[in-house]
Design a protein around this motif. Structure first.
Motif, PDB file in Angstrom:
ATOM      1  N   ALA A  62       0.833  -1.203   0.000  1.00 22.62           N
ATOM      2  CA  ALA A  62       0.000   0.000   0.000  1.00 22.62           C
ATOM      3  C   ALA A  62       0.870   1.256   0.000  1.00 22.62           C
ATOM      4  O   ALA A  62       0.595   2.217  -0.722  1.00 22.62           O
ATOM      5  N   ILE A  63       1.922   1.258   0.817  1.00 23.12           N
ATOM      6  CA  ILE A  63       2.832   2.408   0.845  1.00 23.12           C
ATOM      7  C   ILE A  63       3.586   2.520  -0.473  1.00 23.12           C
ATOM      8  O   ILE A  63       3.808   3.628  -0.987  1.00 23.12           O
ATOM      9  N   ALA A  64       3.982   1.379  -1.036  1.00 24.71           N
ATOM     10  CA  ALA A  64       4.693   1.394  -2.316  1.00 24.71           C
ATOM     11  C   ALA A  64       3.837   2.005  -3.414  1.00 24.71           C
ATOM     12  O   ALA A  64       4.317   2.805  -4.227  1.00 24.71           O
ATOM     13  N   ARG A  65       2.564   1.656  -3.444  1.00 24.95           N
ATOM     14  CA  ARG A  65       1.670   2.214  -4.459  1.00 24.95           C
ATOM     15  C   ARG A  65       1.494   3.718  -4.250  1.00 24.95           C
ATOM     16  O   ARG A  65       1.475   4.491  -5.218  1.00 24.95           O
ATOM     17  N   ALA A  66       1.398   4.150  -2.996  1.00 27.23           N
ATOM     18  CA  ALA A  66       1.205   5.573  -2.713  1.00 27.23           C
ATOM     19  C   ALA A  66       2.438   6.393  -3.067  1.00 27.23           C
ATOM     20  O   ALA A  66       2.327   7.502  -3.587  1.00 27.23           O
ATOM     21  N   ALA A  67       3.635   5.832  -2.804  1.00 25.56           N
ATOM     22  CA  ALA A  67       4.867   6.599  -2.995  1.00 25.56           C
ATOM     23  C   ALA A  67       5.546   6.333  -4.325  1.00 25.56           C
ATOM     24  O   ALA A  67       6.549   6.985  -4.646  1.00 25.56           O
ATOM     25  N   VAL A 101      10.212  -0.481   0.126  1.00 22.60           N
ATOM     26  CA  VAL A 101       9.498  -0.014   1.316  1.00 22.60           C
ATOM     27  C   VAL A 101       9.826  -0.902   2.513  1.00 22.60           C
ATOM     28  O   VAL A 101      10.010  -0.412   3.635  1.00 22.60           O
ATOM     29  N   ALA A 102       9.925  -2.218   2.280  1.00 23.30           N
ATOM     30  CA  ALA A 102      10.250  -3.131   3.376  1.00 23.30           C
ATOM     31  C   ALA A 102      11.630  -2.820   3.946  1.00 23.30           C
ATOM     32  O   ALA A 102      11.826  -2.855   5.171  1.00 23.30           O
ATOM     33  N   LEU A 103      12.587  -2.498   3.073  1.00 26.25           N
ATOM     34  CA  LEU A 103      13.929  -2.127   3.547  1.00 26.25           C
ATOM     35  C   LEU A 103      13.877  -0.844   4.368  1.00 26.25           C
ATOM     36  O   LEU A 103      14.534  -0.733   5.409  1.00 26.25           O
ATOM     37  N   LEU A 104      13.098   0.130   3.900  1.00 28.03           N
ATOM     38  CA  LEU A 104      12.956   1.372   4.651  1.00 28.03           C
ATOM     39  C   LEU A 104      12.311   1.123   6.006  1.00 28.03           C
ATOM     40  O   LEU A 104      12.697   1.716   7.010  1.00 28.03           O
ATOM     41  N   VAL A 120      -2.880  -3.005   6.975  1.00 27.85           N
ATOM     42  CA  VAL A 120      -3.981  -2.751   6.057  1.00 27.85           C
ATOM     43  C   VAL A 120      -3.425  -2.662   4.642  1.00 27.85           C
ATOM     44  O   VAL A 120      -2.527  -1.871   4.370  1.00 27.85           O
ATOM     45  N   GLY A 121      -3.964  -3.464   3.741  1.00 24.42           N
ATOM     46  CA  GLY A 121      -3.498  -3.490   2.361  1.00 24.42           C
ATOM     47  C   GLY A 121      -4.162  -2.437   1.504  1.00 24.42           C
ATOM     48  O   GLY A 121      -4.956  -1.618   1.970  1.00 24.42           O
ATOM     49  N   ARG A 122      -3.840  -2.485   0.203  1.00 25.55           N
ATOM     50  CA  ARG A 122      -4.393  -1.496  -0.724  1.00 25.55           C
ATOM     51  C   ARG A 122      -5.899  -1.628  -0.880  1.00 25.55           C
ATOM     52  O   ARG A 122      -6.579  -0.678  -1.261  1.00 25.55           O
ATOM     53  N   ASP A 123      -6.443  -2.828  -0.596  1.00 25.01           N
ATOM     54  CA  ASP A 123      -7.886  -3.033  -0.708  1.00 25.01           C
ATOM     55  C   ASP A 123      -8.635  -2.642   0.554  1.00 25.01           C
ATOM     56  O   ASP A 123      -9.844  -2.817   0.649  1.00 25.01           O
ATOM     57  N   GLY A 124      -7.894  -2.112   1.557  1.00 20.90           N
ATOM     58  CA  GLY A 124      -8.525  -1.698   2.798  1.00 20.90           C
ATOM     59  C   GLY A 124      -8.728  -2.814   3.807  1.00 20.90           C
ATOM     60  O   GLY A 124      -9.244  -2.568   4.902  1.00 20.90           O
ATOM     61  N   TYR A 148       4.582  -3.687 -11.498  1.00 18.63           N
ATOM     62  CA  TYR A 148       3.843  -4.639 -12.328  1.00 18.63           C
ATOM     63  C   TYR A 148       3.826  -6.022 -11.671  1.00 18.63           C
ATOM     64  O   TYR A 148       2.811  -6.722 -11.692  1.00 18.63           O
ATOM     65  N   ALA A 149       4.972  -6.425 -11.100  1.00 18.57           N
ATOM     66  CA  ALA A 149       5.049  -7.726 -10.435  1.00 18.57           C
ATOM     67  C   ALA A 149       4.075  -7.785  -9.261  1.00 18.57           C
ATOM     68  O   ALA A 149       3.395  -8.802  -9.048  1.00 18.57           O
ATOM     69  N   GLU A 150       3.990  -6.701  -8.499  1.00 17.77           N
ATOM     70  CA  GLU A 150       3.072  -6.663  -7.360  1.00 17.77           C
ATOM     71  C   GLU A 150       1.617  -6.691  -7.832  1.00 17.77           C
ATOM     72  O   GLU A 150       0.758  -7.309  -7.200  1.00 17.77           O
ATOM     73  N   THR A 151       1.350  -6.024  -8.968  1.00 18.93           N
ATOM     74  CA  THR A 151      -0.002  -6.043  -9.518  1.00 18.93           C
ATOM     75  C   THR A 151      -0.389  -7.455  -9.928  1.00 18.93           C
ATOM     76  O   THR A 151      -1.510  -7.911  -9.676  1.00 18.93           O
TER      77      THR A 151
END
Length: 282
Positions: free
Chosen positions: A71-76, A83-86, A101-105, A256-259
């Motif tokens: 979710a954070i990756a999609r936002a940023a 994001v996991a490394l951060l 909470v994921g991108r689907d809420g 794309y891989a995450e999608t």
């Protein structure tokens, strides 16, 4: 009355002498406003630099630790691994969080072990309970509940072990990939799964009329055909990427891989729901 997105449009209106401008009001905390601003700037306007996106992701991790990496990756506009490394290098204390909470809420547990054990208990109490009911009460996905039920039926524990073990008195017969645990005679065997050829799989799908005779099916086939290339072709494509676009294209590839991963998960849940309905009607 703080501008979250559209500062340049506001400036243009001001230079044109406009006294009013249509706006969309947002009511929320400063942290929520920042998240909305990052999401807006990633999707349009002047792209943020990679450092800006990393800084934004770090700030979102601190203000919204309950958000999943994806979710954070999609936002940023970053990859989930970045994001996991951060998150691991940040000072944000998320130890009290049992889920994200994921991108689907939807909230998903960080560790499914407790959920699997709870699901096993619920299945034992009510073997006829549907997968979705058990999933809701245990806080895990229906697909995970299905796996727990299969493991219980076959006499296995609800929590899967990460490696398979076997006892062998002659470890020399094993391959170099095997390792013997000292003093136990137990051999830990790492099995490499053979992936089917994607080209042959897509060719099989193309011959299926249930896909070819629908517009959405034909579109899906075209998307699959574009991705059905071998490792050598991917290496050639990677070699063709200009160095100054390397980071950008790598980030796009991760997104794309995450999608695709989300698409696969949605398919799993949909298929499982159909199976549940079939079982219920029998």
């Amino acid at each position: 009355m703080r501008v979250i997105d559209g500062m340049h449009r506001l400036m243009v209106a001001f230079l044109k002498g406009q006294e009013t401008i249509e706006v969309e009001l947002f009511d929320g905390t400063p942290e929520e406003a920042f998240l909305r601003a990052v999401e807006a700037n990633v999707t349009h306007g002047l792209p943020l630099s990679k450092e800006d996106r990393r800084a934004a992701a770090a700030r979102i991790i601190a203000s919204h630790p309950e958000m999943s990496d994806r979710a954070i990756a999609r936002a940023a506009g970053l990859g989930a691994k970045a994001v996991a490394l951060l998150r691991r290098s940040s000072d944000a204390d998320a130890s009290q969080l049992g889920a994200r909470v994921g991108r689907d809420g939807k909230a998903r547990p960080l560790n499914s072990t407790e959920g699997r054990i709870r699901a096993a208990e619920l299945i034992a109490e009510n073997p006829d309970a549907s997968l979705r009911e058990v999933a809701r009460r245990a806080g895990i996905s229906p697909a995970t509940v299905s796996d727990v039920r299969k493991r219980i039926t076959s006499g296995e524990p609800p929590v899967a072990e990460q490696v398979a073990t076997e006892t062998d008195s002659e470890p020399d017969r094993h391959s170099p990939a095997d390792s013997v645990q000292a003093g136990t005679g137990r051999v830990v065997r790492r099995v490499r799964l053979v992936q089917p050829d994607p080209v042959s799989l897509v060719e099989k799908l193309v011959r299926d009329p249930s896909l070819r005779h629908k517009e959405e099916g034909r579109y899906l086939l075209r998307v699959l055909q574009l991705n059905a290339i071998g490792a050598q072709e991917w290496s050639k494509l990677a070699a063709a990427v200009p160095p100054h676009f390397g980071d950008l294209i790598a980030d796009l590839a991760r997104q794309y891989a995450e999608t695709w991963a989300e698409f696969a998960k949605e398919l799993d849940e949909r298929i499982q729901a159909i199976r549940d309905e079939t079982e219920a009607s029998m």
